[in-house]
Design a protein around this motif. Structure first.
Motif, PDB file in Angstrom:
ATOM      1  N   LEU A   1       0.827  -1.210   0.000  1.00  0.00           N
ATOM      2  CA  LEU A   1       0.000   0.000   0.000  1.00  0.00           C
ATOM      3  C   LEU A   1       0.858   1.256   0.000  1.00  0.00           C
ATOM      4  O   LEU A   1       0.541   2.229  -0.701  1.00  0.00           O
ATOM      5  N   LEU A   2       1.954   1.243   0.748  1.00  0.00           N
ATOM      6  CA  LEU A   2       2.880   2.383   0.731  1.00  0.00           C
ATOM      7  C   LEU A   2       3.449   2.595  -0.663  1.00  0.00           C
ATOM      8  O   LEU A   2       3.559   3.726  -1.148  1.00  0.00           O
ATOM      9  N   TRP A   3       3.832   1.504  -1.333  1.00  0.00           N
ATOM     10  CA  TRP A   3       4.379   1.590  -2.686  1.00  0.00           C
ATOM     11  C   TRP A   3       3.322   2.160  -3.642  1.00  0.00           C
ATOM     12  O   TRP A   3       3.617   3.052  -4.447  1.00  0.00           O
ATOM     13  N   CYS A   4       2.096   1.662  -3.550  1.00  0.00           N
ATOM     14  CA  CYS A   4       1.021   2.152  -4.425  1.00  0.00           C
ATOM     15  C   CYS A   4       0.769   3.638  -4.203  1.00  0.00           C
ATOM     16  O   CYS A   4       0.531   4.376  -5.166  1.00  0.00           O
ATOM     17  N   GLU A   5       0.836   4.057  -2.951  1.00  0.00           N
ATOM     18  CA  GLU A   5       0.667   5.476  -2.654  1.00  0.00           C
ATOM     19  C   GLU A   5       1.792   6.293  -3.286  1.00  0.00           C
ATOM     20  O   GLU A   5       1.543   7.306  -3.947  1.00  0.00           O
ATOM     21  N   GLU A   6       3.023   5.852  -3.108  1.00  0.00           N
ATOM     22  CA  GLU A   6       4.171   6.598  -3.617  1.00  0.00           C
ATOM     23  C   GLU A   6       4.165   6.716  -5.139  1.00  0.00           C
ATOM     24  O   GLU A   6       4.482   7.763  -5.703  1.00  0.00           O
ATOM     25  N   TYR A   7       3.798   5.634  -5.820  1.00  0.00           N
ATOM     26  CA  TYR A   7       3.888   5.608  -7.287  1.00  0.00           C
ATOM     27  C   TYR A   7       2.537   5.787  -7.989  1.00  0.00           C
ATOM     28  O   TYR A   7       2.460   5.696  -9.212  1.00  0.00           O
ATOM     29  N   ASN A   8       1.469   6.011  -7.211  1.00  0.00           N
ATOM     30  CA  ASN A   8       0.138   6.296  -7.752  1.00  0.00           C
ATOM     31  C   ASN A   8      -0.432   5.149  -8.586  1.00  0.00           C
ATOM     32  O   ASN A   8      -0.927   5.352  -9.691  1.00  0.00           O
ATOM     33  N   PHE A   9      -0.367   3.940  -8.044  1.00  0.00           N
ATOM     34  CA  PHE A   9      -0.934   2.761  -8.686  1.00  0.00           C
ATOM     35  C   PHE A   9      -2.146   2.278  -7.902  1.00  0.00           C
ATOM     36  O   PHE A   9      -2.130   2.280  -6.666  1.00  0.00           O
ATOM     37  N   ILE A  10      -3.181   1.847  -8.607  1.00  0.00           N
ATOM     38  CA  ILE A  10      -4.311   1.173  -7.980  1.00  0.00           C
ATOM     39  C   ILE A  10      -3.928  -0.294  -7.825  1.00  0.00           C
ATOM     40  O   ILE A  10      -3.432  -0.922  -8.769  1.00  0.00           O
ATOM     41  N   LEU A  11      -4.156  -0.832  -6.648  1.00  0.00           N
ATOM     42  CA  LEU A  11      -3.845  -2.232  -6.384  1.00  0.00           C
ATOM     43  C   LEU A  11      -4.999  -3.098  -6.862  1.00  0.00           C
ATOM     44  O   LEU A  11      -6.163  -2.851  -6.515  1.00  0.00           O
ATOM     45  N   VAL A  12      -4.696  -4.103  -7.664  1.00  0.00           N
ATOM     46  CA  VAL A  12      -5.679  -5.088  -8.119  1.00  0.00           C
ATOM     47  C   VAL A  12      -5.377  -6.373  -7.358  1.00  0.00           C
ATOM     48  O   VAL A  12      -4.266  -6.905  -7.426  1.00  0.00           O
ATOM     49  N   THR A  13      -6.370  -6.864  -6.626  1.00  0.00           N
ATOM     50  CA  THR A  13      -6.141  -7.993  -5.738  1.00  0.00           C
ATOM     51  C   THR A  13      -7.382  -8.864  -5.627  1.00  0.00           C
ATOM     52  O   THR A  13      -8.469  -8.467  -6.057  1.00  0.00           O
ATOM     53  N   ASN A  14      -7.209 -10.024  -5.049  1.00  0.00           N
ATOM     54  CA  ASN A  14      -8.342 -10.868  -4.685  1.00  0.00           C
ATOM     55  C   ASN A  14      -8.355 -11.099  -3.173  1.00  0.00           C
ATOM     56  O   ASN A  14      -9.032 -11.973  -2.678  1.00  0.00           O
ATOM     57  N   ASN A  15      -7.611 -10.274  -2.438  1.00  0.00           N
ATOM     58  CA  ASN A  15      -7.467 -10.387  -0.993  1.00  0.00           C
ATOM     59  C   ASN A  15      -8.625  -9.661  -0.304  1.00  0.00           C
ATOM     60  O   ASN A  15      -8.554  -8.463  -0.044  1.00  0.00           O
ATOM     61  N   ARG A  16      -9.678 -10.405  -0.011  1.00  0.00           N
ATOM     62  CA  ARG A  16     -10.856  -9.817   0.624  1.00  0.00           C
ATOM     63  C   ARG A  16     -10.768  -9.802   2.142  1.00  0.00           C
ATOM     64  O   ARG A  16     -11.478  -9.065   2.792  1.00  0.00           O
ATOM     65  N   LYS A  17      -9.918 -10.652   2.705  1.00  0.00           N
ATOM     66  CA  LYS A  17      -9.888 -10.796   4.162  1.00  0.00           C
ATOM     67  C   LYS A  17      -9.088  -9.706   4.847  1.00  0.00           C
ATOM     68  O   LYS A  17      -9.610  -8.975   5.686  1.00  0.00           O
ATOM     69  N   SER A  18      -7.810  -9.594   4.524  1.00  0.00           N
ATOM     70  CA  SER A  18      -6.966  -8.674   5.287  1.00  0.00           C
ATOM     71  C   SER A  18      -6.818  -7.298   4.650  1.00  0.00           C
ATOM     72  O   SER A  18      -6.498  -6.333   5.344  1.00  0.00           O
TER      73      SER A  18
END
Length: 126
Positions: free
Chosen positions: A47-64
């Protein structure tokens, strides 16, 4: 296209192939690739990396991931957004949805949000 996608390490790389084949201008990177977080990186660091580089995270991680996002925001941080893939859709349908969102969205539209695909159906677009 203002959106850039980072696929987390549990997302099948066929998503990247599909997205790149259909929309060659779309920036799609994956955890473990050069210039991206390495495989095994903890979610809060992604999440820190996505914030720094302005990327939306695409995931299937619904739990955590919702918990990590709340913690991230509570630290005064922000993220361009998180898109959760829909296991009831085919890879092709999820890819189409990601392309649709990249084409119609404006920068900052999904900041600090988790968007469950399919989002276009929620908007009434099919």
């Amino acid at each position: 296209m203002p959106l850039k996608y980072l696929l987390d390490e549990n997302v099948d790389l066929s998503y990247k192939v599909g997205l790149s084949k259909i929309e060659s201008d779309l920036i799609v990177w994956a955890v473990g690739e050069p210039h991206c977080p390495p495989r095994g990186t903890l979610d809060p660091e992604i999440l820190l990396w996505c914030e720094e580089y302005n990327f939306i995270l695409v995931t299937n991680n619904r739990k955590s991931m919702p918990v990590h996002l709340i913690d991230h925001i509570n630290e005064g941080r922000h993220i361009p957004g998180i898109f959760l893939l829909n296991v009831k859709l085919t890879i092709g349908q999820n890819v189409d949805e990601l392309i649709f969102l990249a084409e119609v969205s404006f920068e900052g539209e999904y900041q600090d949000q988790i968007i469950h695909l399919p989002h276009s159906y929620v908007l009434g677009v099919e």
